[in-house]
Design a protein around this motif. Structure first.
Motif, PDB file in Angstrom:
ATOM      1  N   MET A 256       0.823  -1.210   0.000  1.00 15.30           N
ATOM      2  CA  MET A 256       0.000   0.000   0.000  1.00 15.30           C
ATOM      3  C   MET A 256       0.858   1.261   0.000  1.00 15.30           C
ATOM      4  O   MET A 256       0.369   2.343  -0.315  1.00 15.30           O
ATOM      5  CB  MET A 256      -0.944  -0.008   1.205  1.00 15.30           C
ATOM      6  N   ARG A 257       2.144   1.126   0.353  1.00 15.76           N
ATOM      7  CA  ARG A 257       3.029   2.289   0.352  1.00 15.76           C
ATOM      8  C   ARG A 257       3.938   2.304  -0.874  1.00 15.76           C
ATOM      9  O   ARG A 257       4.923   3.041  -0.898  1.00 15.76           O
ATOM     10  CB  ARG A 257       3.900   2.282   1.612  1.00 15.76           C
ATOM     11  N   VAL A 258       3.618   1.502  -1.883  1.00 17.08           N
ATOM     12  CA  VAL A 258       4.525   1.355  -3.022  1.00 17.08           C
ATOM     13  C   VAL A 258       4.750   2.707  -3.700  1.00 17.08           C
ATOM     14  O   VAL A 258       3.831   3.479  -3.932  1.00 17.08           O
ATOM     15  CB  VAL A 258       3.955   0.333  -4.028  1.00 17.08           C
ATOM     16  N   PHE A 259       6.025   2.993  -3.985  1.00 16.34           N
ATOM     17  CA  PHE A 259       6.370   4.227  -4.703  1.00 16.34           C
ATOM     18  C   PHE A 259       7.615   4.034  -5.578  1.00 16.34           C
ATOM     19  O   PHE A 259       7.596   4.339  -6.762  1.00 16.34           O
ATOM     20  CB  PHE A 259       6.609   5.375  -3.723  1.00 16.34           C
ATOM     21  N   GLY A 260       8.692   3.507  -4.969  1.00 20.65           N
ATOM     22  CA  GLY A 260       9.957   3.381  -5.688  1.00 20.65           C
ATOM     23  C   GLY A 260       9.844   2.549  -6.945  1.00 20.65           C
ATOM     24  O   GLY A 260      10.381   2.917  -8.002  1.00 20.65           O
ATOM     25  N   THR A 261       9.142   1.431  -6.856  1.00 17.67           N
ATOM     26  CA  THR A 261       8.973   0.568  -8.032  1.00 17.67           C
ATOM     27  C   THR A 261       8.222   1.295  -9.130  1.00 17.67           C
ATOM     28  O   THR A 261       8.562   1.197 -10.311  1.00 17.67           O
ATOM     29  CB  THR A 261       8.223  -0.712  -7.629  1.00 17.67           C
ATOM     30  N   VAL A 262       7.170   2.018  -8.747  1.00 21.83           N
ATOM     31  CA  VAL A 262       6.373   2.758  -9.732  1.00 21.83           C
ATOM     32  C   VAL A 262       7.225   3.831 -10.404  1.00 21.83           C
ATOM     33  O   VAL A 262       7.209   4.001 -11.634  1.00 21.83           O
ATOM     34  CB  VAL A 262       5.137   3.388  -9.063  1.00 21.83           C
ATOM     35  N   GLU A 263       7.969   4.555  -9.602  1.00 25.36           N
ATOM     36  CA  GLU A 263       8.737   5.683 -10.120  1.00 25.36           C
ATOM     37  C   GLU A 263       9.865   5.233 -11.041  1.00 25.36           C
ATOM     38  O   GLU A 263      10.179   5.909 -12.032  1.00 25.36           O
ATOM     39  CB  GLU A 263       9.312   6.489  -8.944  1.00 25.36           C
ATOM     40  N   THR A 264      10.495   4.100 -10.733  1.00 29.57           N
ATOM     41  CA  THR A 264      11.647   3.671 -11.535  1.00 29.57           C
ATOM     42  C   THR A 264      11.234   2.932 -12.813  1.00 29.57           C
ATOM     43  O   THR A 264      11.941   3.009 -13.822  1.00 29.57           O
ATOM     44  CB  THR A 264      12.561   2.749 -10.712  1.00 29.57           C
ATOM     45  N   ILE A 265      10.124   2.209 -12.785  1.00 33.39           N
ATOM     46  CA  ILE A 265       9.748   1.418 -13.964  1.00 33.39           C
ATOM     47  C   ILE A 265       8.871   2.221 -14.920  1.00 33.39           C
ATOM     48  O   ILE A 265       9.107   2.260 -16.124  1.00 33.39           O
ATOM     49  CB  ILE A 265       9.026   0.119 -13.537  1.00 33.39           C
ATOM     50  N   THR A 266       7.851   2.851 -14.392  1.00 31.39           N
ATOM     51  CA  THR A 266       6.953   3.626 -15.263  1.00 31.39           C
ATOM     52  C   THR A 266       6.986   5.086 -14.819  1.00 31.39           C
ATOM     53  O   THR A 266       7.986   5.744 -14.957  1.00 31.39           O
ATOM     54  CB  THR A 266       5.521   3.048 -15.197  1.00 31.39           C
ATOM     55  N   PRO A 272      -0.831   6.013 -11.049  1.00 34.69           N
ATOM     56  CA  PRO A 272      -0.830   6.865  -9.854  1.00 34.69           C
ATOM     57  C   PRO A 272      -1.329   6.121  -8.616  1.00 34.69           C
ATOM     58  O   PRO A 272      -2.505   5.789  -8.507  1.00 34.69           O
ATOM     59  CB  PRO A 272      -1.793   7.997 -10.237  1.00 34.69           C
ATOM     60  N   THR A 273      -0.437   5.859  -7.690  1.00 34.15           N
ATOM     61  CA  THR A 273      -0.838   5.280  -6.402  1.00 34.15           C
ATOM     62  C   THR A 273      -1.024   6.410  -5.384  1.00 34.15           C
ATOM     63  O   THR A 273      -0.744   7.570  -5.671  1.00 34.15           O
ATOM     64  CB  THR A 273       0.228   4.299  -5.902  1.00 34.15           C
ATOM     65  N   LEU A 274      -1.460   6.049  -4.179  1.00 37.19           N
ATOM     66  CA  LEU A 274      -1.676   7.070  -3.154  1.00 37.19           C
ATOM     67  C   LEU A 274      -0.367   7.767  -2.770  1.00 37.19           C
ATOM     68  O   LEU A 274      -0.329   8.987  -2.593  1.00 37.19           O
ATOM     69  CB  LEU A 274      -2.314   6.422  -1.915  1.00 37.19           C
ATOM     70  N   THR A 275       0.713   6.983  -2.642  1.00 30.51           N
ATOM     71  CA  THR A 275       1.987   7.603  -2.286  1.00 30.51           C
ATOM     72  C   THR A 275       2.504   8.485  -3.420  1.00 30.51           C
ATOM     73  O   THR A 275       3.157   9.496  -3.174  1.00 30.51           O
ATOM     74  CB  THR A 275       3.025   6.526  -1.950  1.00 30.51           C
ATOM     75  N   SER A 290      -1.209  17.782   0.104  1.00 31.99           N
ATOM     76  CA  SER A 290      -0.328  16.639   0.311  1.00 31.99           C
ATOM     77  C   SER A 290      -0.519  16.046   1.706  1.00 31.99           C
ATOM     78  O   SER A 290      -0.570  14.818   1.860  1.00 31.99           O
ATOM     79  CB  SER A 290       1.130  17.062   0.119  1.00 31.99           C
ATOM     80  N   ALA A 291      -0.654  16.912   2.709  1.00 36.56           N
ATOM     81  CA  ALA A 291      -0.858  16.419   4.075  1.00 36.56           C
ATOM     82  C   ALA A 291      -2.198  15.689   4.202  1.00 36.56           C
ATOM     83  O   ALA A 291      -2.298  14.681   4.904  1.00 36.56           O
ATOM     84  CB  ALA A 291      -0.794  17.591   5.056  1.00 36.56           C
ATOM     85  N   ALA A 292      -3.230  16.211   3.522  1.00 37.63           N
ATOM     86  CA  ALA A 292      -4.545  15.550   3.584  1.00 37.63           C
ATOM     87  C   ALA A 292      -4.493  14.165   2.952  1.00 37.63           C
ATOM     88  O   ALA A 292      -5.014  13.194   3.510  1.00 37.63           O
ATOM     89  CB  ALA A 292      -5.594  16.424   2.880  1.00 37.63           C
ATOM     90  N   VAL A 293      -3.843  14.049   1.782  1.00 38.18           N
ATOM     91  CA  VAL A 293      -3.719  12.740   1.135  1.00 38.18           C
ATOM     92  C   VAL A 293      -2.880  11.798   1.996  1.00 38.18           C
ATOM     93  O   VAL A 293      -3.208  10.613   2.147  1.00 38.18           O
ATOM     94  CB  VAL A 293      -3.081  12.887  -0.270  1.00 38.18           C
ATOM     95  N   ALA A 294      -1.797  12.328   2.579  1.00 36.10           N
ATOM     96  CA  ALA A 294      -0.936  11.500   3.422  1.00 36.10           C
ATOM     97  C   ALA A 294      -1.695  10.995   4.656  1.00 36.10           C
ATOM     98  O   ALA A 294      -1.554   9.828   5.046  1.00 36.10           O
ATOM     99  CB  ALA A 294       0.292  12.300   3.850  1.00 36.10           C
ATOM    100  N   PHE A 295      -2.504  11.870   5.252  1.00 36.20           N
ATOM    101  CA  PHE A 295      -3.245  11.454   6.453  1.00 36.20           C
ATOM    102  C   PHE A 295      -4.290  10.389   6.100  1.00 36.20           C
ATOM    103  O   PHE A 295      -4.451   9.411   6.830  1.00 36.20           O
ATOM    104  CB  PHE A 295      -3.920  12.668   7.096  1.00 36.20           C
ATOM    105  N   ILE A 296      -4.991  10.584   4.987  1.00 35.33           N
ATOM    106  CA  ILE A 296      -5.980   9.577   4.576  1.00 35.33           C
ATOM    107  C   ILE A 296      -5.285   8.250   4.273  1.00 35.33           C
ATOM    108  O   ILE A 296      -5.779   7.170   4.632  1.00 35.33           O
ATOM    109  CB  ILE A 296      -6.766  10.073   3.347  1.00 35.33           C
ATOM    110  N   VAL A 299      -4.496   6.582   7.491  1.00 34.64           N
ATOM    111  CA  VAL A 299      -5.706   6.019   8.099  1.00 34.64           C
ATOM    112  C   VAL A 299      -6.088   4.706   7.424  1.00 34.64           C
ATOM    113  O   VAL A 299      -6.426   3.712   8.090  1.00 34.64           O
ATOM    114  CB  VAL A 299      -6.866   7.032   8.015  1.00 34.64           C
ATOM    115  N   ILE A 300      -6.026   4.671   6.070  1.00 36.02           N
ATOM    116  CA  ILE A 300      -6.369   3.443   5.341  1.00 36.02           C
ATOM    117  C   ILE A 300      -5.405   2.310   5.724  1.00 36.02           C
ATOM    118  O   ILE A 300      -5.827   1.181   6.005  1.00 36.02           O
ATOM    119  CB  ILE A 300      -6.340   3.700   3.822  1.00 36.02           C
ATOM    120  N   VAL A 301      -4.107   2.609   5.741  1.00 37.83           N
ATOM    121  CA  VAL A 301      -3.121   1.589   6.116  1.00 37.83           C
ATOM    122  C   VAL A 301      -3.349   1.130   7.557  1.00 37.83           C
ATOM    123  O   VAL A 301      -3.269  -0.067   7.867  1.00 37.83           O
ATOM    124  CB  VAL A 301      -1.689   2.136   5.937  1.00 37.83           C
ATOM    125  N   GLY A 302      -3.666   2.087   8.441  1.00 43.20           N
ATOM    126  CA  GLY A 302      -3.933   1.731   9.836  1.00 43.20           C
ATOM    127  C   GLY A 302      -5.157   0.840   9.977  1.00 43.20           C
ATOM    128  O   GLY A 302      -5.160  -0.111  10.776  1.00 43.20           O
TER     129      GLY A 302
END
Length: 316
Positions: A256-266, A272-275, A290-296, A299-302
């Motif tokens: 759910m926190r994926v970012f590096g793989t997305v950024e390096t491959i595509t 577009p993921t949440l991160t 950005s803070a609102a998206v990060a907080f949501i 919450v989803i991950v929690g």
């Protein structure tokens, strides 16, 4: 003066810590550690929520603008906020809802396949055969590869004119001519890349659970005439299930926190993921959004972690 009165007088004359029972005194000793861990864990989250209650401040001084309450959340959840990403993946809704759907699809599919493949690899590694050590090394290597190198491998593999992946998949009628800029093709590539890397992590955790199973149970099962499938379903799976749940919890949170793989491959605009949304809005100076998206996202991950933990306690 009676004996009871003497004991009572002694008790009230002692310090307040001496009047605590053993359990209360134990909680008192670990209270500073709880407060320190709680502050380290929740203070960034509280600070993020506080920033999310302010407007973006793109042209004025300071990080954020005036206090707007929950306006950022309302606009994100109702789709009233202007386009943050230029190319929504599903093009059926606003970027924020698209990011939620993309993240959930990526998480469910990736973790599902990683669990099945990792379980199979762990069952193989749990057997005693010649060369088992080298098979373990071969399985661990993808997990040990850094994300940047993993991304470069899959980027070159599916880059038209360089890698053979695109032509191979086109021959099978699966991909377009430019899969790295096609959202659906890129999503499939990212899921395959994540499975390739993370299945080893699942295998290692599940293998630890398998090796803790009492082997005498299998001898009893064979004496009772149980088949291999019956021994797996009635002995192996129930005893490994707590370990399996822990492994799935870790992998679900990571996916759910994926970012590096997305950024390096595509790119985050293709998938577009949440991160991605958090990083993209932060990079553009929209700190309130950005803070609102990060907080949501937190919450989803929690919530997902809470569901796993409650389920895990029932399984245990």
């Amino acid at each position: 003066m009676s004996e009871y009165s003497v004991r009572r007088a002694i008790r009230y004359s002692a310090s307040w810590t001496e009047r605590l029972d053993e359990e209360q005194f134990a909680y008192l000793l670990i209270l500073p550690a709880f407060l320190l861990v709680g502050a380290m864990a929740f203070w960034p989250l509280v600070r993020t929520f506080e920033l999310s209650l302010h407007a973006d401040n793109l042209f004025g001084g300071g990080y954020v603008g005036e206090f707007v309450g929950v306006e950022n959340y309302v606009e994100l959840l109702t789709g009233e906020r202007d386009s943050i990403l230029g190319n929504p993946f599903l093009s059926l809704s606003q970027p924020f809802s698209s990011a939620i759907i993309v993240t959930l699809i990526f998480t469910v599919v990736s973790v599902g396949f990683e669990t099945i493949i990792g379980f199979g690899q762990a069952l193989v590694l749990d057997q005693d055969f010649r060369g088992r050590r080298w098979v373990r090394v071969a399985i661990i290597i993808p997990w040990a590869v850094p994300i940047a190198i993993q991304g470069m491998i899959f980027y070159l593999l599916f880059q038209p004119g360089i890698g053979f992946g695109t032509s191979l998949m086109q021959d099978l009628g699966v991909f377009t001519a430019t899969p790295l800029i096609n959202s659906v093709d890129s999503m499939i590539i990212l899921i395959v890349a994540d499975i390739w890397k993370a299945s080893a992590f699942m295998a290692l955790l599940i293998l630890a659970g398998l090796q803790s199973v009492d082997r005498t149970l299998y001898k009893v099962g064979r004496v009772s005439g149980a088949s291999r499938w019956q021994m797996f379903w009635m002995i192996t799976f129930p005893l490994v299930l707590p370990t399996l749940m822990v492994a799935m919890l870790f992998r679900t949170i990571q996916a759910m926190r994926v970012f590096g793989t997305v950024e390096t491959i595509t790119s985050c605009s293709t998938v577009p993921t949440l991160t991605c949304l958090v990083v993209d809005t932060f990079s553009s100076g929209r700190y309130g959004t950005s803070a609102a998206v990060a907080f949501i996202t937190a919450v989803i991950v929690g919530l997902v972690a809470t569901v796993y933990i409650v389920w895990f306690s029932d399984v245990s």
